[in-house]
Design a protein around this motif. Structure first.
Motif, mmCIF file in Angstrom:
data_model
loop_
_atom_site.group_PDB
_atom_site.id
_atom_site.type_symbol
_atom_site.label_atom_id
_atom_site.label_comp_id
_atom_site.label_asym_id
_atom_site.label_seq_id
_atom_site.Cartn_x
_atom_site.Cartn_y
_atom_site.Cartn_z
ATOM 1 N N MET A 39 0.841 -1.192 0.000
ATOM 2 C CA MET A 39 0.000 0.000 0.000
ATOM 3 C C MET A 39 0.876 1.241 0.000
ATOM 4 N N SER A 40 0.565 2.206 -0.866
ATOM 5 C CA SER A 40 1.328 3.448 -0.926
ATOM 6 C C SER A 40 0.610 4.536 -0.131
ATOM 7 N N TYR A 41 1.402 5.372 0.530
ATOM 8 C CA TYR A 41 0.866 6.489 1.295
ATOM 9 C C TYR A 41 1.655 7.749 0.984
ATOM 10 N N LEU A 42 0.963 8.885 1.085
ATOM 11 C CA LEU A 42 1.613 10.187 0.969
ATOM 12 C C LEU A 42 1.691 10.779 2.374
ATOM 13 N N LEU A 43 2.911 10.964 2.823
ATOM 14 C CA LEU A 43 3.192 11.436 4.173
ATOM 15 C C LEU A 43 3.726 12.869 4.074
ATOM 16 N N ARG A 44 3.020 13.814 4.664
ATOM 17 C CA ARG A 44 3.521 15.194 4.672
ATOM 18 C C ARG A 44 4.127 15.478 6.043
ATOM 19 N N LEU A 45 5.399 15.870 6.033
ATOM 20 C CA LEU A 45 6.134 16.106 7.262
ATOM 21 C C LEU A 45 6.579 17.551 7.369
ATOM 22 N N VAL A 46 6.543 18.074 8.570
ATOM 23 C CA VAL A 46 7.181 19.348 8.897
ATOM 24 C C VAL A 46 8.411 19.000 9.722
ATOM 25 N N VAL A 47 9.592 19.336 9.211
ATOM 26 C CA VAL A 47 10.845 18.881 9.831
ATOM 27 C C VAL A 47 11.769 20.063 10.082
ATOM 28 N N PRO A 48 12.665 19.946 11.064
ATOM 29 C CA PRO A 48 13.684 20.991 11.242
ATOM 30 C C PRO A 48 14.543 21.089 9.983
ATOM 31 N N ASP A 49 14.801 22.309 9.539
ATOM 32 C CA ASP A 49 15.584 22.518 8.315
ATOM 33 C C ASP A 49 17.073 22.521 8.659
ATOM 34 N N ARG A 50 17.606 21.324 8.794
ATOM 35 C CA ARG A 50 19.029 21.200 9.102
ATOM 36 C C ARG A 50 19.586 19.979 8.371
ATOM 37 N N PRO A 51 20.883 19.992 8.096
ATOM 38 C CA PRO A 51 21.489 18.879 7.364
ATOM 39 C C PRO A 51 21.266 17.541 8.071
ATOM 40 N N GLY A 52 20.938 16.541 7.264
ATOM 41 C CA GLY A 52 20.823 15.182 7.789
ATOM 42 C C GLY A 52 19.453 14.785 8.275
ATOM 43 N N ILE A 53 18.505 15.744 8.322
ATOM 44 C CA ILE A 53 17.207 15.395 8.891
ATOM 45 C C ILE A 53 16.447 14.410 8.016
ATOM 46 N N LEU A 54 16.508 14.593 6.682
ATOM 47 C CA LEU A 54 15.819 13.639 5.805
ATOM 48 C C LEU A 54 16.473 12.271 5.882
ATOM 49 N N GLY A 55 17.776 12.258 6.018
ATOM 50 C CA GLY A 55 18.476 10.982 6.186
ATOM 51 C C GLY A 55 18.032 10.270 7.445
ATOM 52 N N ALA A 56 17.840 11.043 8.518
ATOM 53 C CA ALA A 56 17.386 10.446 9.775
ATOM 54 C C ALA A 56 15.971 9.891 9.631
ATOM 55 N N VAL A 57 15.112 10.625 8.909
ATOM 56 C CA VAL A 57 13.746 10.136 8.674
ATOM 57 C C VAL A 57 13.784 8.859 7.836
ATOM 58 N N ALA A 58 14.606 8.872 6.782
ATOM 59 C CA ALA A 58 14.720 7.690 5.924
ATOM 60 C C ALA A 58 15.205 6.490 6.711
ATOM 61 N N THR A 59 16.166 6.711 7.612
ATOM 62 C CA THR A 59 16.676 5.615 8.438
ATOM 63 C C THR A 59 15.596 5.072 9.357
ATOM 64 N N ALA A 60 14.821 5.974 9.967
ATOM 65 C CA ALA A 60 13.754 5.545 10.873
ATOM 66 C C ALA A 60 12.677 4.757 10.135
ATOM 67 N N LEU A 61 12.314 5.233 8.943
ATOM 68 C CA LEU A 61 11.312 4.510 8.159
ATOM 69 C C LEU A 61 11.851 3.169 7.692
ATOM 70 N N GLY A 62 13.104 3.160 7.239
ATOM 71 C CA GLY A 62 13.711 1.911 6.793
ATOM 72 C C GLY A 62 13.782 0.884 7.901
ATOM 73 N N ALA A 63 14.101 1.325 9.123
ATOM 74 C CA ALA A 63 14.179 0.403 10.257
ATOM 75 C C ALA A 63 12.829 -0.223 10.567
ATOM 76 N N ALA A 64 11.749 0.495 10.167
ATOM 77 C CA ALA A 64 10.396 -0.029 10.371
ATOM 78 C C ALA A 64 9.912 -0.833 9.171
ATOM 79 N N GLY A 65 10.809 -1.066 8.188
ATOM 80 C CA GLY A 65 10.445 -1.846 7.013
ATOM 81 C C GLY A 65 9.644 -1.081 5.995
ATOM 82 N N ILE A 66 9.742 0.257 6.014
ATOM 83 C CA ILE A 66 8.950 1.122 5.131
ATOM 84 C C ILE A 66 9.869 1.687 4.061
ATOM 85 N N ASP A 67 9.502 1.518 2.793
ATOM 86 C CA ASP A 67 10.320 1.990 1.675
ATOM 87 C C ASP A 67 9.875 3.383 1.225
ATOM 88 N N ILE A 68 10.851 4.287 1.039
ATOM 89 C CA ILE A 68 10.570 5.604 0.483
ATOM 90 C C ILE A 68 10.645 5.517 -1.038
#
Length: 220
Positions: free
Chosen positions: A1-30
């Motif tokens: 199942m595909s989902y569209l997730l809208r996030l408000v995140v701190p604008d700093r280097p590495g934040i998207l990487g951290a989100v990707a890592t957290a989602l990946g650890a939960a078995g969720i593909d971006i």
């Protein structure tokens, strides 16, 4: 199942990487990431993800918000195309459209903005003519649109007085932009949010401006 997730995140280097890592650890593909806007120390991102069949949608929220400072603005099922060249495809389709510009915009803009529907219309108040509509567009019969004729791009919240009760119950968020000086406008909507951002409105105005220019060009 595909989902569209809208996030408000701190604008700093590495934040998207951290989100990707957290989602990946939960078995969720971006699948794709769109940065909608940045400013005042935060960024707004639209992320399309694939959720395994054995996971519930709430696990997306849990995984994303495990990253400090990340907020989930909205989450909804996503069934649109997963390409990354949506605006370019629209402009290519407009070039040979000629008098079919309205039909191309109605068909393609929902894909560009990941919205539910789009219509191209003209007129004012209750005297409105529908020029083109996407497949999922609702009927505008009997509807008064007090914001027409439109002279500048406009965000249209779902709780405005002119919005039908049924649309309000479905939380239909909308935005509109003029297509020409004669009063033709483009209206986009999506049910259940998320609300259109000003950055999306400016993109729509830019695209309708380009479409109007292309429509006026003489054939090669």
């Amino acid at each position: 199942m595909s989902y569209l997730l809208r996030l408000v995140v701190p604008d700093r280097p590495g934040i998207l990487g951290a989100v990707a890592t957290a989602l990946g650890a939960a078995g969720i593909d971006i699948v794709s990431v769109d940065v909608l806007e940045r400013g005042n120390g935060v960024a707004v991102d639209d992320i399309v993800v694939e959720l395994p069949a054995d996971r519930v949608a709430d696990s997306l929220i849990t995984a994303a918000t495990a990253v400090p400072g990340v907020q989930v603005e909205s989450l909804r099922p996503f069934a649109g195309p997963l390409d990354t060249h949506r605006e370019l495809d629209l402009l290519e389709a407009l070039a040979p459209a000629g008098e079919g510009t309205a039909k191309v915009l109605a068909a393609e803009l929902p894909r560009v903005f990941r919205s539910g529907w789009a219509v191209v219309l003209s007129g004012s108040g209750s005297d409105v003519t529908l020029l083109a509509a996407s497949d999922a567009a609702p009927s505008l019969d009997g509807l008064t649109l007090p914001w027409l004729p439109l002279r500048s791009p406009l965000l249209l919240p779902s709780d405005a007085d002119w919005v039908p009760q049924r649309w309000q119950e479905m939380a239909v968020e909308m935005m509109a932009a003029p297509l020409d000086p004669e009063g033709t406008a483009v209206l986009l909507g999506r049910s259940g949010g998320p609300a259109f951002r000003r950055s999306e409105l400016l993109r729509l105005a830019h695209l309708t401006g380009l479409a109007a220019t292309v429509a006026r060009l003489p054939p090669a």
